[in-house]
Design a protein around this motif. Sequence first.
Motif, PDB file in Angstrom:
ATOM      1  N   LYS A 156       2.252   3.884   4.404  1.00 58.01           N
ATOM      2  CA  LYS A 156       2.800   3.721   3.056  1.00 58.01           C
ATOM      3  C   LYS A 156       3.230   2.268   2.884  1.00 58.01           C
ATOM      4  O   LYS A 156       3.341   1.528   3.878  1.00 58.01           O
ATOM      5  CB  LYS A 156       3.982   4.673   2.871  1.00 58.01           C
ATOM      6  N   ASN A 157       3.536   1.862   1.640  1.00 57.76           N
ATOM      7  CA  ASN A 157       3.837   0.447   1.377  1.00 57.76           C
ATOM      8  C   ASN A 157       4.970  -0.080   2.273  1.00 57.76           C
ATOM      9  O   ASN A 157       4.884  -1.186   2.816  1.00 57.76           O
ATOM     10  CB  ASN A 157       4.206   0.242  -0.094  1.00 57.76           C
ATOM     11  N   GLY A 158       6.015   0.714   2.456  1.00 55.27           N
ATOM     12  CA  GLY A 158       7.157   0.275   3.262  1.00 55.27           C
ATOM     13  C   GLY A 158       6.806   0.142   4.731  1.00 55.27           C
ATOM     14  O   GLY A 158       7.437  -0.626   5.470  1.00 55.27           O
ATOM     15  N   HIS A 200       9.585  -7.545  -1.719  1.00 49.00           N
ATOM     16  CA  HIS A 200      10.381  -6.753  -2.645  1.00 49.00           C
ATOM     17  C   HIS A 200       9.625  -5.465  -3.015  1.00 49.00           C
ATOM     18  O   HIS A 200      10.200  -4.370  -2.993  1.00 49.00           O
ATOM     19  CB  HIS A 200      10.673  -7.608  -3.884  1.00 49.00           C
ATOM     20  N   ILE A 201       8.324  -5.605  -3.308  1.00 44.71           N
ATOM     21  CA  ILE A 201       7.552  -4.412  -3.715  1.00 44.71           C
ATOM     22  C   ILE A 201       7.393  -3.446  -2.547  1.00 44.71           C
ATOM     23  O   ILE A 201       7.489  -2.232  -2.716  1.00 44.71           O
ATOM     24  CB  ILE A 201       6.207  -4.824  -4.325  1.00 44.71           C
ATOM     25  N   CYS A 202       7.168  -3.991  -1.354  1.00 49.54           N
ATOM     26  CA  CYS A 202       7.052  -3.093  -0.179  1.00 49.54           C
ATOM     27  C   CYS A 202       8.344  -2.278  -0.028  1.00 49.54           C
ATOM     28  O   CYS A 202       8.301  -1.088   0.284  1.00 49.54           O
ATOM     29  CB  CYS A 202       6.822  -3.896   1.095  1.00 49.54           C
ATOM     30  N   GLN A 257      -0.566 -13.208 -10.227  1.00 50.46           N
ATOM     31  CA  GLN A 257       0.549 -12.830  -9.338  1.00 50.46           C
ATOM     32  C   GLN A 257       0.364 -11.401  -8.846  1.00 50.46           C
ATOM     33  O   GLN A 257       0.537 -11.095  -7.676  1.00 50.46           O
ATOM     34  CB  GLN A 257       1.883 -12.917 -10.101  1.00 50.46           C
ATOM     35  N   LYS A 258      -0.017 -10.509  -9.778  1.00 52.93           N
ATOM     36  CA  LYS A 258      -0.214  -9.102  -9.406  1.00 52.93           C
ATOM     37  C   LYS A 258      -1.388  -9.000  -8.425  1.00 52.93           C
ATOM     38  O   LYS A 258      -1.336  -8.260  -7.448  1.00 52.93           O
ATOM     39  CB  LYS A 258      -0.473  -8.266 -10.671  1.00 52.93           C
ATOM     40  N   LEU A 259      -2.435  -9.792  -8.703  1.00 43.87           N
ATOM     41  CA  LEU A 259      -3.605  -9.786  -7.822  1.00 43.87           C
ATOM     42  C   LEU A 259      -3.202 -10.203  -6.401  1.00 43.87           C
ATOM     43  O   LEU A 259      -3.618  -9.592  -5.416  1.00 43.87           O
ATOM     44  CB  LEU A 259      -4.666 -10.743  -8.371  1.00 43.87           C
ATOM     45  N   ALA A 260      -2.362 -11.239  -6.306  1.00 43.87           N
ATOM     46  CA  ALA A 260      -1.929 -11.729  -4.994  1.00 43.87           C
ATOM     47  C   ALA A 260      -1.205 -10.621  -4.228  1.00 43.87           C
ATOM     48  O   ALA A 260      -1.438 -10.412  -3.027  1.00 43.87           O
ATOM     49  CB  ALA A 260      -1.007 -12.937  -5.180  1.00 43.87           C
ATOM     50  N   ILE A 261      -0.350  -9.883  -4.939  1.00 47.10           N
ATOM     51  CA  ILE A 261       0.403  -8.794  -4.296  1.00 47.10           C
ATOM     52  C   ILE A 261      -0.559  -7.707  -3.821  1.00 47.10           C
ATOM     53  O   ILE A 261      -0.471  -7.199  -2.706  1.00 47.10           O
ATOM     54  CB  ILE A 261       1.454  -8.242  -5.290  1.00 47.10           C
ATOM     55  N   ASN A 262      -1.519  -7.375  -4.664  1.00 47.82           N
ATOM     56  CA  ASN A 262      -2.512  -6.361  -4.288  1.00 47.82           C
ATOM     57  C   ASN A 262      -3.388  -6.840  -3.129  1.00 47.82           C
ATOM     58  O   ASN A 262      -3.826  -6.023  -2.308  1.00 47.82           O
ATOM     59  CB  ASN A 262      -3.398  -5.984  -5.483  1.00 47.82           C
ATOM     60  N   CYS A 263      -3.662  -8.147  -3.059  1.00 48.01           N
ATOM     61  CA  CYS A 263      -4.495  -8.681  -1.970  1.00 48.01           C
ATOM     62  C   CYS A 263      -3.835  -8.453  -0.609  1.00 48.01           C
ATOM     63  O   CYS A 263      -4.503  -8.342   0.408  1.00 48.01           O
ATOM     64  CB  CYS A 263      -4.712 -10.196  -2.136  1.00 48.01           C
ATOM     65  N   VAL A 264      -2.495  -8.401  -0.593  1.00 49.50           N
ATOM     66  CA  VAL A 264      -1.781  -8.168   0.668  1.00 49.50           C
ATOM     67  C   VAL A 264      -1.605  -6.671   0.912  1.00 49.50           C
ATOM     68  O   VAL A 264      -2.031  -6.126   1.943  1.00 49.50           O
ATOM     69  CB  VAL A 264      -0.382  -8.848   0.643  1.00 49.50           C
ATOM     70  N   ILE A 265      -0.948  -6.002  -0.055  1.00 45.09           N
ATOM     71  CA  ILE A 265      -0.502  -4.619   0.210  1.00 45.09           C
ATOM     72  C   ILE A 265      -1.670  -3.627   0.270  1.00 45.09           C
ATOM     73  O   ILE A 265      -1.727  -2.777   1.167  1.00 45.09           O
ATOM     74  CB  ILE A 265       0.531  -4.159  -0.849  1.00 45.09           C
ATOM     75  N   ASN A 266      -2.612  -3.740  -0.660  1.00 44.91           N
ATOM     76  CA  ASN A 266      -3.635  -2.691  -0.745  1.00 44.91           C
ATOM     77  C   ASN A 266      -4.534  -2.611   0.490  1.00 44.91           C
ATOM     78  O   ASN A 266      -4.654  -1.535   1.088  1.00 44.91           O
ATOM     79  CB  ASN A 266      -4.442  -2.843  -2.036  1.00 44.91           C
ATOM     80  N   PRO A 267      -5.167  -3.727   0.936  1.00 43.43           N
ATOM     81  CA  PRO A 267      -6.034  -3.569   2.105  1.00 43.43           C
ATOM     82  C   PRO A 267      -5.253  -3.247   3.378  1.00 43.43           C
ATOM     83  O   PRO A 267      -5.704  -2.418   4.184  1.00 43.43           O
ATOM     84  CB  PRO A 267      -6.735  -4.929   2.224  1.00 43.43           C
ATOM     85  N   ARG A 293       2.113   5.547  -1.476  1.00 40.09           N
ATOM     86  CA  ARG A 293       0.822   5.215  -0.883  1.00 40.09           C
ATOM     87  C   ARG A 293       0.116   4.312  -1.890  1.00 40.09           C
ATOM     88  O   ARG A 293       0.078   4.642  -3.076  1.00 40.09           O
ATOM     89  CB  ARG A 293       0.007   6.489  -0.667  1.00 40.09           C
ATOM     90  N   SER A 294      -0.410   3.190  -1.432  1.00 37.31           N
ATOM     91  CA  SER A 294      -1.075   2.291  -2.373  1.00 37.31           C
ATOM     92  C   SER A 294      -2.311   2.994  -2.938  1.00 37.31           C
ATOM     93  O   SER A 294      -2.832   3.940  -2.340  1.00 37.31           O
ATOM     94  CB  SER A 294      -1.485   0.987  -1.692  1.00 37.31           C
ATOM     95  N   SER A 295      -2.781   2.491  -4.083  1.00 36.72           N
ATOM     96  CA  SER A 295      -3.944   3.126  -4.706  1.00 36.72           C
ATOM     97  C   SER A 295      -5.167   3.022  -3.793  1.00 36.72           C
ATOM     98  O   SER A 295      -6.007   3.923  -3.754  1.00 36.72           O
ATOM     99  CB  SER A 295      -4.230   2.485  -6.059  1.00 36.72           C
ATOM    100  N   MET A 296      -5.242   1.931  -3.002  1.00 40.52           N
ATOM    101  CA  MET A 296      -6.408   1.781  -2.125  1.00 40.52           C
ATOM    102  C   MET A 296      -6.350   2.761  -0.941  1.00 40.52           C
ATOM    103  O   MET A 296      -7.369   3.320  -0.528  1.00 40.52           O
ATOM    104  CB  MET A 296      -6.500   0.338  -1.620  1.00 40.52           C
ATOM    105  N   GLN A 328      -6.174  -2.279 -15.480  1.00 44.78           N
ATOM    106  CA  GLN A 328      -6.492  -2.015 -14.073  1.00 44.78           C
ATOM    107  C   GLN A 328      -5.925  -3.062 -13.130  1.00 44.78           C
ATOM    108  O   GLN A 328      -5.597  -4.153 -13.545  1.00 44.78           O
ATOM    109  CB  GLN A 328      -8.005  -2.039 -13.855  1.00 44.78           C
ATOM    110  N   ASN A 329      -5.922  -2.718 -11.844  1.00 41.72           N
ATOM    111  CA  ASN A 329      -5.679  -3.692 -10.773  1.00 41.72           C
ATOM    112  C   ASN A 329      -6.880  -4.597 -10.664  1.00 41.72           C
ATOM    113  O   ASN A 329      -7.996  -4.200 -11.014  1.00 41.72           O
ATOM    114  CB  ASN A 329      -5.605  -2.968  -9.416  1.00 41.72           C
ATOM    115  N   GLY A 330      -6.669  -5.786 -10.111  1.00 42.00           N
ATOM    116  CA  GLY A 330      -7.805  -6.647  -9.768  1.00 42.00           C
ATOM    117  C   GLY A 330      -8.341  -7.415 -10.953  1.00 42.00           C
ATOM    118  O   GLY A 330      -7.892  -7.252 -12.088  1.00 42.00           O
TER     119      GLY A 330
END
Length: 310
Positions: A203-205, A246-248, A185-195, A255-258, A103-105
Amino acid sequence: MKIAVWGAGAIGLLWGARLVLAGEDVFLVTRTRKQRDELNRNGINLTEPSGASCCISVRAVWAGEKMPPFDLVLLTVKQTALPPLVPLLAQRCRQGASLLLMQNGMGQEDLLKAEAPGDHIYRAVTTEGALREGTVGVIHTGMGETHIGPIEGGGETRVIRWIRGISHQGLPVAFNSGIDRLTWQKLAINCVINPLTSLFRVKNGGLLAFDFFPYWVDSILEEVVRTAEETGIHLSREELKEKVYHICARTADNRSSMLEDLSRGKPTEISFINGFIVRQGKQSGVKTPMNGLLYDLVRTAEGSHGEAEV
Ligand code: KPL
């Protein structure tokens, strides 16, 4: 080795299909009887990144029914679905079984450690893209790699040998003894993009077009880096920032999972993403106002379902 893929969402269906194709002894565990029946009747409908699609026969069982004891469970359900599953997992696993968290998080390991103390816990961090289509379909939207490692050190195990074995069969997995750092690292990316994607309904972009984005990225990541440091994990803010951009760009149209969860009125994983940073910060004395604000805003938004997307 008897394997369960527990949770038949996008990642569960993708991994269920792959393990069947690799000849593994695998069961897919579904949340509903309807999905179990459809999977047993029609198999998994897998669409490859090339656009080619095929049907893969699987054995599916419903979480509430009798099933054989498992040696390895790939947990592909959301973090929010995990607490009620933990007692079931304890019944369905052999003594000393292995659990693989996909999972994420972060934050549910302690619950698993307390309820299933003899089990070995591994974590997977993946860069693969998968999108669920209908009840039994999955579109593999992007090739990537999945790193797997134990959350608490230890020597060579059956699961590590299994990971090496399936990687030789062409599955894109690698054993990684430093999975903690990758998870952060993945958590950090999710902390920005998801919320941010879910609050601004883009969308992410879409985040790249906001003037405030660089400032938010810096402030959120700074808090994550300082919180991680307190647990002995050293992260580089600049490296994380590059990864976020890069991920964005790479997943611009996703669409992010959140955002998905929020739009469908489902509980989000915010407690295990920004909420985890806030809890860790409190424990270690690191201030986390940005992550705290995002946590509060998403929790508030969870109360108002299904608004239109910008
Ligand atoms: O993991 C993701 C998610 O949506 O949960 C990202 C990396 C943001 C990709 O969409």
